[in-house]
Design a protein around this motif. Structure first.
Motif, PDB file in Angstrom:
ATOM      1  N   GLN A 278       0.844  -1.189   0.000  1.00 50.66           N
ATOM      2  CA  GLN A 278       0.000   0.000   0.000  1.00 50.66           C
ATOM      3  C   GLN A 278       0.886   1.249   0.000  1.00 50.66           C
ATOM      4  OE1 GLN A 278      -2.920   0.036   3.133  1.00 50.66           O
ATOM      5  NE2 GLN A 278      -3.647  -2.048   2.691  1.00 50.66           N
ATOM      6  N   GLN A 279       0.425   2.247  -0.746  1.00 51.92           N
ATOM      7  CA  GLN A 279       1.154   3.509  -0.791  1.00 51.92           C
ATOM      8  C   GLN A 279       0.656   4.438   0.308  1.00 51.92           C
ATOM      9  OE1 GLN A 279       1.114   5.531  -4.553  1.00 51.92           O
ATOM     10  NE2 GLN A 279       2.504   7.140  -3.878  1.00 51.92           N
ATOM     11  N   VAL A 280       1.590   5.038   1.020  1.00 53.37           N
ATOM     12  CA  VAL A 280       1.274   5.936   2.132  1.00 53.37           C
ATOM     13  C   VAL A 280       1.420   7.378   1.650  1.00 53.37           C
ATOM     14  CG1 VAL A 280       1.924   6.643   4.453  1.00 53.37           C
ATOM     15  CG2 VAL A 280       2.079   4.232   3.800  1.00 53.37           C
ATOM     16  N   MET A 281       0.488   8.208   2.104  1.00 52.09           N
ATOM     17  CA  MET A 281       0.553   9.627   1.792  1.00 52.09           C
ATOM     18  C   MET A 281       0.647  10.429   3.079  1.00 52.09           C
ATOM     19  SD  MET A 281      -2.093  10.220  -1.368  1.00 52.09           S
ATOM     20  CE  MET A 281      -1.901   9.328  -2.910  1.00 52.09           C
ATOM     21  N   ASP A 282       1.384  11.523   3.022  1.00 53.72           N
ATOM     22  CA  ASP A 282       1.467  12.407   4.172  1.00 53.72           C
ATOM     23  C   ASP A 282       0.156  13.160   4.337  1.00 53.72           C
ATOM     24  OD1 ASP A 282       4.059  11.633   4.659  1.00 53.72           O
ATOM     25  OD2 ASP A 282       4.918  13.223   3.420  1.00 53.72           O
ATOM     26  N   GLN A 283      -0.004  13.785   5.486  1.00 51.04           N
ATOM     27  CA  GLN A 283      -1.246  14.490   5.776  1.00 51.04           C
ATOM     28  C   GLN A 283      -1.484  15.619   4.785  1.00 51.04           C
ATOM     29  OE1 GLN A 283      -1.444  15.997   9.767  1.00 51.04           O
ATOM     30  NE2 GLN A 283      -3.546  16.758   9.556  1.00 51.04           N
ATOM     31  N   GLU A 284      -0.450  16.351   4.452  1.00 54.32           N
ATOM     32  CA  GLU A 284      -0.605  17.451   3.500  1.00 54.32           C
ATOM     33  C   GLU A 284      -1.021  16.930   2.129  1.00 54.32           C
ATOM     34  OE1 GLU A 284       2.990  19.659   3.419  1.00 54.32           O
ATOM     35  OE2 GLU A 284       2.792  20.407   5.480  1.00 54.32           O
ATOM     36  N   GLU A 285      -0.448  15.789   1.728  1.00 53.24           N
ATOM     37  CA  GLU A 285      -0.807  15.224   0.427  1.00 53.24           C
ATOM     38  C   GLU A 285      -2.250  14.733   0.421  1.00 53.24           C
ATOM     39  OE1 GLU A 285       3.483  13.573  -1.151  1.00 53.24           O
ATOM     40  OE2 GLU A 285       2.206  12.257   0.050  1.00 53.24           O
ATOM     41  N   GLU A 286      -2.683  14.152   1.518  1.00 53.74           N
ATOM     42  CA  GLU A 286      -4.068  13.685   1.585  1.00 53.74           C
ATOM     43  C   GLU A 286      -5.046  14.851   1.503  1.00 53.74           C
ATOM     44  OE1 GLU A 286      -4.394  11.441   5.132  1.00 53.74           O
ATOM     45  OE2 GLU A 286      -3.297   9.689   4.368  1.00 53.74           O
ATOM     46  N   VAL A 287      -4.736  15.944   2.198  1.00 54.16           N
ATOM     47  CA  VAL A 287      -5.605  17.132   2.130  1.00 54.16           C
ATOM     48  C   VAL A 287      -5.628  17.692   0.719  1.00 54.16           C
ATOM     49  CG1 VAL A 287      -5.893  19.503   2.943  1.00 54.16           C
ATOM     50  CG2 VAL A 287      -5.289  17.689   4.567  1.00 54.16           C
ATOM     51  N   ALA A 288      -4.470  17.743   0.089  1.00 53.09           N
ATOM     52  CA  ALA A 288      -4.397  18.274  -1.270  1.00 53.09           C
ATOM     53  C   ALA A 288      -5.173  17.396  -2.237  1.00 53.09           C
ATOM     54  CB  ALA A 288      -2.940  18.392  -1.705  1.00 53.09           C
ATOM     55  N   MET A 289      -5.085  16.083  -2.062  1.00 55.93           N
ATOM     56  CA  MET A 289      -5.829  15.173  -2.936  1.00 55.93           C
ATOM     57  C   MET A 289      -7.334  15.338  -2.767  1.00 55.93           C
ATOM     58  SD  MET A 289      -3.712  13.321  -4.771  1.00 55.93           S
ATOM     59  CE  MET A 289      -4.641  11.870  -5.181  1.00 55.93           C
ATOM     60  N   LYS A 290      -7.778  15.498  -1.532  1.00 60.21           N
ATOM     61  CA  LYS A 290      -9.213  15.682  -1.305  1.00 60.21           C
ATOM     62  C   LYS A 290      -9.699  16.993  -1.905  1.00 60.21           C
ATOM     63  CE  LYS A 290      -9.369  12.936   2.948  1.00 60.21           C
ATOM     64  NZ  LYS A 290      -9.617  12.944   4.419  1.00 60.21           N
ATOM     65  N   GLU A 291      -8.937  18.052  -1.731  1.00 56.71           N
ATOM     66  CA  GLU A 291      -9.334  19.341  -2.289  1.00 56.71           C
ATOM     67  C   GLU A 291      -9.353  19.287  -3.814  1.00 56.71           C
ATOM     68  OE1 GLU A 291     -10.415  22.022  -0.758  1.00 56.71           O
ATOM     69  OE2 GLU A 291     -10.262  21.010   1.180  1.00 56.71           O
ATOM     70  N   PHE A 292      -8.382  18.606  -4.386  1.00 58.35           N
ATOM     71  CA  PHE A 292      -8.341  18.510  -5.839  1.00 58.35           C
ATOM     72  C   PHE A 292      -9.514  17.680  -6.364  1.00 58.35           C
ATOM     73  CE2 PHE A 292      -6.734  16.859  -9.892  1.00 58.35           C
ATOM     74  CZ  PHE A 292      -6.340  18.044 -10.491  1.00 58.35           C
TER      75      PHE A 292
END
Length: 322
Positions: A278-292
């Motif tokens: 599984q690929q792990v994402m940092d908190q900032e990346e997860e927020v950015a992905m949700k916003e995008f």
């Protein structure tokens, strides 16, 4: 008789000159003649050695002294090679110079924002300048290469010349590319492999984790570094290996394929305890992905369900639905 007497009288009357007297007179006459022809002067008489210019003794004049000129050091030349990566928006720049110094505690550094280039423990003036280039979104340092990632709307023809110039200027000037400062906050401002020390796993899985890390280090990481990226081990839970891709692989459209078909297959083949990756994402990346994703959904709602996707790539709404 008379004749003999007359001759004797004549001899007495005419005396022969004395030899000593005549010799002295001749010497006096020669001296007088020589003195009359000589001219005396108060000037110093020239030495036979210096009377002729060809006989001067060798001497060093101020103008003929040997002057040793110090030649300036030769200008340092640099050759920067560029390599394509599987990510069309990432290029690998390889100068003939080490980027990370010997003994560096991490195998890579990644700068995702201007703030990260100033934060401890490893600020980088070069990364700050590269992120100021229009279109550049991230800078990744490997041992002897730099991976620059841009946004898809900016062509490389506008980015490459500035990147070349900044790297050349930094390397030729001898300035440090990466600095090390004290980290008082305890938080890493840059992405690095030092976070692998914080990987989480159960104590009974320590042997399995050791095999996973050895396989990642010897077989998987070198291949990913050739593509301008790197990989982090974040943990092992219930047969799932938690990994994080870095550099060019982080935003590559084929990163999911790389994880599943490449890394997962190899780990499952050699280590039977591994059930998946599984690929792990940092908190900032997860927020950015949700916003995008919200932004993509809003655009599609305005254009209609049949509208073509505005963006295509990993993490977009279209890719998530596929």
């Amino acid at each position: 008789m008379a004749s003999k007497t007359a001759v004797r009288t004549l001899v007495t009357a005419v005396k022969r000159p004395s030899p000593s007297t005549s010799a002295a007179a001749c010497r006096c006459q020669r001296v007088a003649t020589a003195q009359s022809s000589r001219q005396f002067s108060d000037a110093a008489r020239p030495s036979p050695l210096s009377s002729n210019t060809k006989r001067y003794r060798p001497s060093i004049s101020p103008h003929s002294r040997l002057v040793v000129k110090q030649t300036p050091p030769a200008a340092r030349t640099i050759f920067i090679q560029t390599e394509d990566t599987p990510n069309a928006d990432a290029l690998k720049f390889r100068p003939n110079h080490d980027i990370l110094p010997d003994g560096f505690p991490s195998s890579f550094l990644e700068y995702l924002s201007p703030r990260s280039t100033l934060a401890p423990p490893h600020p980088s003036p070069l990364a700050a300048q590269l992120l100021n280039v229009d279109g550049v979104t991230s800078v990744f340092y490997g041992k002897d290469y730099i991976t620059v990632t841009k946004d898809s709307s900016t062509p490389w023809a506008h980015v490459k010349p500035e990147v070349f110039s900044l790297i050349s200027e930094t390397v030729t000037s001898g300035q440090p590319i990466v600095n090390t400062v004290e980290n008082k906050t305890g938080e890493d401002g840059q992405g690095s492999s030092s976070s692998e020390a914080e990987a989480t796993y159960a104590p009974e899985d320590e042997e399995v984790v050791g095999m996973i890390q050895e396989l990642l280090e010897t077989r998987i990481r070198p291949a990913i570094q050739e593509d301008g990226g790197d990989i982090e081990f974040r943990g092992f839970h219930e047969g799932q290996v938690m990994l994080k891709l870095r550099g060019a692989c982080r935003t590559c459209d084929s990163s999911t394929v790389t994880l599943k078909n490449g890394i997962e297959s190899m780990l499952m083949h050699y280590i039977e305890e591994v059930k998946g990756v599984q690929q792990v994402m940092d908190q900032e990346e997860e927020v950015a992905m949700k916003e995008f994703a919200k932004f993509e959904e809003k655009l599609r709602a305005q254009k209609g369900a049949d509208a073509a996707p505005s963006t295509v790539g990993k993490g977009t709404l279209d890719t998530a639905e596929a």
